[in-house]
Design a protein around this motif. Structure first.
Motif, PDB file in Angstrom:
ATOM      1  N   ILE A 152       0.487  -0.658 -36.317  1.00 58.54           N
ATOM      2  CA  ILE A 152      -0.258  -0.201 -35.107  1.00 58.54           C
ATOM      3  C   ILE A 152      -1.555   0.367 -35.283  1.00 58.54           C
ATOM      4  O   ILE A 152      -2.576   0.246 -34.348  1.00 58.54           O
ATOM      5  N   LEU A 155      -3.815  -2.403 -33.846  1.00 54.86           N
ATOM      6  CA  LEU A 155      -3.937  -2.632 -32.689  1.00 54.86           C
ATOM      7  C   LEU A 155      -4.678  -1.581 -32.054  1.00 54.86           C
ATOM      8  O   LEU A 155      -5.682  -1.908 -31.020  1.00 54.86           O
ATOM      9  N   ARG A 162      -0.716  -7.629 -30.603  1.00 59.95           N
ATOM     10  CA  ARG A 162       0.428  -7.292 -30.984  1.00 59.95           C
ATOM     11  C   ARG A 162       1.254  -8.237 -31.695  1.00 59.95           C
ATOM     12  O   ARG A 162       2.034  -8.079 -32.703  1.00 59.95           O
ATOM     13  N   GLU A 166       3.669  -8.373 -35.388  1.00 64.12           N
ATOM     14  CA  GLU A 166       4.813  -8.682 -35.241  1.00 64.12           C
ATOM     15  C   GLU A 166       4.790  -9.862 -36.471  1.00 64.12           C
ATOM     16  O   GLU A 166       6.071 -10.013 -37.412  1.00 64.12           O
TER      17      GLU A 166
END
Length: 186
Positions: A152, A155, A162, A166
């Protein structure tokens, strides 16, 4: 939380970004090794292995520590394998980063000079955490939190989407599982 094409940088997010930001991959592996040694020390404290005075138990503790250190080396090997797949994927798809797609997006750190998809931090951390979670089952929540924070942070920094995170996590987990299946370095 997106506001006007940029991510709101709170104090906590800034700490996350800066702590997990590094331009040299070896720095990340030093951080992983430190984390691994902390896990081993915590396990030793919890099981009181280090303080047992009987010789047989001290030898067993030494062997146990070597096994866990070896698992840390396997985690590093899995992370390197994940990076190979990561960069092969990056240079297959050549996906541009958010600030390249929209110059109005600002970043608190420099823009890496390689494609966005998948996230290298997520690939590497996913592999490392998968292997160590197998060695330290009681630490799975802490390891999962570390992996999530590493992902994160990219991001928050505005340099990944995102789906980059993943895909990177999936690549990392697959590399970690493969390392565990093979059981060592051949």
């Amino acid at each position: 939380v997106l506001t006007r094409r940029t991510i709101e940088i709170t104090a906590g997010r800034a700490r996350c970004i800066l702590y997990l930001h590094c331009d040299v991959g070896l720095i990340e592996h030093v951080r992983y090794e430190h984390f691994n040694l902390q896990l081993i020390a915590r396990q030793e404290r919890q099981t009181n292995i280090r303080n047992d005075s009987r010789r047989h138990d001290r030898v067993a503790a030494g062997e146990w520590r070597c096994v866990l250190l070896g698992r840390g080396r396997l985690a590093h090997a899995a992370a390197f394998d994940a990076i190979i797949v990561c960069f092969d994927t990056k240079f297959t798809y050549w996906f541009i980063r958010p600030p390249q797609a929209d110059p109005a997006i600002t970043t608190p750190i420099g823009l890496p000079n390689h494609p966005s998809y998948p996230s290298a931090h997520s690939c590497e951390t996913g592999a490392w955490v998968t292997v160590l979670a197998d060695a330290f089952p009681s630490e799975r929540p802490a390891l999962a939190a570390y992996a999530q924070e590493a992902s994160i942070s990219r991001l928050y920094a505005g340099i990944h989407y995102r789906f980059d995170l993943e895909a990177g996590e999936a690549i990392g987990r697959a590399a970690g599982r493969l390392a565990l299946e093979r059981g060592g370095l051949e």
